[in-house]
Design a protein around this motif. Structure first.
Motif, PDB file in Angstrom:
ATOM      1  N   SER A  36     108.017  41.336   9.233  1.00  0.00           N
ATOM      2  CA  SER A  36     107.579  42.871   9.566  1.00  0.00           C
ATOM      3  C   SER A  36     108.782  43.506   9.306  1.00  0.00           C
ATOM      4  O   SER A  36     108.385  44.693   8.507  1.00  0.00           O
ATOM      5  CB  SER A  36     107.454  42.653  11.177  1.00  0.00           C
ATOM      6  N   GLU A  39     108.827  44.076   5.468  1.00  0.00           N
ATOM      7  CA  GLU A  39     107.947  45.064   4.830  1.00  0.00           C
ATOM      8  C   GLU A  39     108.153  46.280   5.275  1.00  0.00           C
ATOM      9  O   GLU A  39     107.907  47.314   4.159  1.00  0.00           O
ATOM     10  CB  GLU A  39     106.475  44.636   5.600  1.00  0.00           C
ATOM     11  N   SER A  43     108.835  49.272   2.241  1.00  0.00           N
ATOM     12  CA  SER A  43     107.537  50.347   1.944  1.00  0.00           C
ATOM     13  C   SER A  43     107.789  51.581   2.644  1.00  0.00           C
ATOM     14  O   SER A  43     106.949  52.226   2.539  1.00  0.00           O
ATOM     15  CB  SER A  43     106.330  49.504   2.408  1.00  0.00           C
ATOM     16  N   ARG A  78      97.145  41.791   2.184  1.00  0.00           N
ATOM     17  CA  ARG A  78      98.063  40.959   2.427  1.00  0.00           C
ATOM     18  C   ARG A  78      97.454  39.452   2.699  1.00  0.00           C
ATOM     19  O   ARG A  78      98.441  38.433   2.566  1.00  0.00           O
ATOM     20  CB  ARG A  78      98.997  41.267   3.985  1.00  0.00           C
ATOM     21  N   SER A 275     102.448  46.480  -1.876  1.00  0.00           N
ATOM     22  CA  SER A 275     102.406  45.288  -1.119  1.00  0.00           C
ATOM     23  C   SER A 275     102.588  43.980  -2.037  1.00  0.00           C
ATOM     24  O   SER A 275     103.157  43.078  -1.348  1.00  0.00           O
ATOM     25  CB  SER A 275     100.869  45.225  -0.561  1.00  0.00           C
ATOM     26  N   GLY A 278     106.080  42.967  -1.841  1.00  0.00           N
ATOM     27  CA  GLY A 278     106.385  42.205  -0.498  1.00  0.00           C
ATOM     28  C   GLY A 278     106.089  41.089  -0.194  1.00  0.00           C
ATOM     29  O   GLY A 278     106.564  40.184   0.288  1.00  0.00           O
ATOM     30  N   ALA A 282     108.433  37.867   0.363  1.00  0.00           N
ATOM     31  CA  ALA A 282     108.203  37.040   1.743  1.00  0.00           C
ATOM     32  C   ALA A 282     107.877  35.568   1.286  1.00  0.00           C
ATOM     33  O   ALA A 282     108.363  34.762   2.380  1.00  0.00           O
ATOM     34  CB  ALA A 282     106.678  37.536   2.284  1.00  0.00           C
ATOM     35  N   LEU A 296     103.310  40.367   7.596  1.00  0.00           N
ATOM     36  CA  LEU A 296     103.355  41.477   6.677  1.00  0.00           C
ATOM     37  C   LEU A 296     102.426  42.529   7.311  1.00  0.00           C
ATOM     38  O   LEU A 296     102.380  43.854   7.170  1.00  0.00           O
ATOM     39  CB  LEU A 296     102.898  41.251   5.396  1.00  0.00           C
ATOM     40  N   GLY A 299     104.049  44.818   9.841  1.00  0.00           N
ATOM     41  CA  GLY A 299     104.862  45.995   8.939  1.00  0.00           C
ATOM     42  C   GLY A 299     103.871  47.024   8.443  1.00  0.00           C
ATOM     43  O   GLY A 299     104.269  47.948   8.567  1.00  0.00           O
ATOM     44  N   ALA A 300     102.914  46.559   8.145  1.00  0.00           N
ATOM     45  CA  ALA A 300     101.942  47.540   7.508  1.00  0.00           C
ATOM     46  C   ALA A 300     101.383  48.596   8.620  1.00  0.00           C
ATOM     47  O   ALA A 300     101.183  49.784   8.311  1.00  0.00           O
ATOM     48  CB  ALA A 300     100.713  46.688   6.988  1.00  0.00           C
ATOM     49  N   GLU A 347     115.064  40.728  -3.015  1.00  0.00           N
ATOM     50  CA  GLU A 347     114.250  41.757  -2.326  1.00  0.00           C
ATOM     51  C   GLU A 347     115.165  42.807  -1.474  1.00  0.00           C
ATOM     52  O   GLU A 347     115.037  43.957  -1.195  1.00  0.00           O
ATOM     53  CB  GLU A 347     113.284  41.183  -1.326  1.00  0.00           C
TER      54      GLU A 347
END
Length: 389
Positions: A36, A39, A43, A78, A275, A278, A282, A296, A299-300, A347
Motif C-alpha cells: 500500500s 503504491e 503514484s 491491479r 499502475s 507499481g 510489487a 495495491l 494504495g489506489a 522502485e
C-alpha cells in the motif's frame, strides 16, 4: 473534511489488513501494508495530475471517479489487467492465466515481467505526451521560467510533441529494445508497436475530451454574449425561459456529459500507465496475486481520495507550482519506463524522483505565496501612510 474524503480509504485499509491477517497471518498483513505504501509513493504525482483534470468535472463525475473509477483501478488494473496481459503475451486463455496466477506464482511473475517492454513502451509514450503537451503550452504561472518560456515558444510549432515522442520511440526501439536478455531477446518490433498504440490512445482519448471541452467553453461564451437578447425573447414570449436558452442549456448539458465521460476515460488510461509500473515493482515483495491486488488496491484508494481532497481544498489554485512538479515527475517516469525496457531501476528511485520534484514545487509555491503576502502588506502600509498624511 478529512474524514469525509478519506473515510472509505480508512475503512478499506482496516478491512483489508484484517483480511490479510486472517488469510496469511502477521506476515501477510505486513506485506499488504508495504504494498500500500509502495503504491502511494509511486503514484502521488498521479493524484496531482488527476486533480488537475477532476476539478473541471461536476460533483456527479467526481462521485463516478470515486466509485466506478475505484473498481476499475483496484480490480481492473491491479488484478484483471495483469492477467489479461499474461493471457495475450503467453498466448493462453484468460482462465488458464488465472490458474497460472493461483497455482504457479513464479511462472505468473515471469510472464508478467516478460510483458514489461510492451507495457513500458505504451505507458512511457502516453505519459511523455502528457508531459510534453504541458511544457509546450504557454501558461500564466511558470515554475522554471528559464526553461518553460523558450519551450512555450517552441510549442507554437504544430505537433511538436508528437514528433519528439515518435523520435524517442524510434531511438528506444532501435537501441534499448534490440537486446533485452531478461525479457526474451529482441523486442524492437513489440516496443515500436506498443509505443505507437500509446501515442494513438493519447491522441484519440485526449483529443476527443479536449474537443468537447472546447465546445462547452465556446457555448458558455456564446450564452453570456446572448443573455440580453434571450431575456428580450422571453419577455416577448411571456415565458420564464426562452426556447433559445432552453435549447442552449440542453446542448450544454449534453456537451458537458460527453466531455466529462472522455475525461474520465483519460483519467483511467493515465492510471493504467502508472499502475503497471507499481505492479512490476510489487513483485520484488510478493508474487501472490491476491496479496498484490489487496495491497495495491488499498494504495489506489488513497490516491483516489487524495485526488478529491486536492480538488475540494483548491490546493492546485493555492500552490500554483504543484501541477508543474507533478508533470515534471511524469516526464521523469516516462523516461524511466522506457529505460527499464533494458535496464532495471529500483522502485525506490522511481518513487523518490516524483516525491522530490513535487515537494520542491510545493515549497516553491509556499515561497511565492509568502512573497506575494509580504508585497500585499507593504502596499497596504503605504496606502495607510498616504491616507494619514
Amino acid at each position: 473534511m478529512l474524514l469525509k474524503t478519506f473515510g472509505w480509504s480508512f475503512g478499506i485499509t482496516v478491512v483489508g489488513l484484517a483480511l490479510a491477517g486472517v488469510l496469511w497471518g502477521l506476515k501477510g498483513m505486513a506485506i499488504v501494508a508495504i504494498l500500500s505504501v509502495l503504491e502511494i509513493s509511486l503514484s502521488f504525482d498521479n493524484a496531482v495530475i488527476n486533480a488537475g483534470i477532476l476539478r473541471k468535472m461536476n460533483a456527479f463525475w467526481q462521485k463516478i471517479f470515486l466509485t466506478v473509477g475505484v473498481l476499475i483501478a483496484v480490480f481492473g488494473m491491479r488484478l484483471v489487467f495483469p492477467i489479461v496481459i499474461v493471457a495475450i503475451t503467453a498466448k493462453i486463455s484468460p482462465v488458464e492465466a488465472v490458474k497460472v496466477a493461483i497455482q504457479d506464482p513464479n511462472r505468473y511473475q515471469s510472464l508478467v515481467t516478460a510483458a514489461h517492454p510492451a507495457i513500458a513502451a505504451f505507458g512511457g509514450i502516453f505519459l511523455l505526451m502528457i508531459f510534453l503537451d504541458f511544457i509546450f503550452e504557454a501558461r500564466e504561472h511558470q515554475w522554471l521560467a528559464w526553461l518553460e518560456r523558450p519551450l512555450a515558444k517552441l510549442g507554437k510549432l504544430d505537433m511538436l510533441s508528437v514528433v519528439i515522442s515518435l523520435a524517442l520511440l524510434v531511438v528506444t526501439s532501435t537501441t534499448l529494445a534490440t537486446n533485452v536478455a531478461h525479457h526474451g531477446g529482441d523486442k524492437s518490433a513489440t516496443v515500436l508497436l506498443s509505443g505507437v498504440l500509446g501515442l494513438v490512445t493519447y491522441l484519440v482519448v485526449g483529443g476527443v475530451s479536449g474537443y468537447f471541452e472546447d465546445r462547452l467553453e465556446d457555448d458558455d461564451e456564446e450564452d453570456e454574449a446572448d443573455d440580453a437578447d434571450e431575456a428580450d425573447d422571453a419577455d416577448e414570449a411571456g415565458a420564464g425561459v426562452s426556447p433559445v436558452k432552453a435549447a442552449s442549456g440542453a446542448s450544454a448539458v449534453g456537451l458537458a456529459g460527453r466531455a466529462a465521460f472522455f475525461m474520465f476515460l483519460y483519467l483511467e488510461v493515465i492510471d493504467a500507465s502508472f499502475s503497471f509500473d507499481g505492479v512490476i515493482g510489487a513483485f520484488a515483495i510478493t508474487n501472490d496475486i491476491f496479496e498484490l491486488a489487496l495491497g495495491l488496491g488499498i494504495g489506489a484508494m488513497y490516491i483516489r481520495s487524495l485526488t478529491v481532497f486536492l480538488v475540494r481544498k483548491g490546493t492546485l489554485d493555492d500552490y500554483v507550482y504543484l501541477e508543474h512538479g507533478a508533470h515534471y515527475a511524469i516526464g521523469a517516469l516516462a523516461v524511466i519506463l522506457l529505460v527499464t525496457i533494458k535496464f532495471q531501476i529500483n522502485e525506490v528511485i522511481t518513487g523518490l524522483v516524483g516525491v522530490v520534484l513535487i515537494a520542491t514545487s510545493y515549497w516553491s509555491s509556499v515561497v511565492r505565496n509568502r512573497r506575494l503576502g509580504e508585497s500585499s502588506e507593504q502596499s497596504n502600509d503605504k496606502a495607510e501612510v498616504t491616507s494619514g498624511v
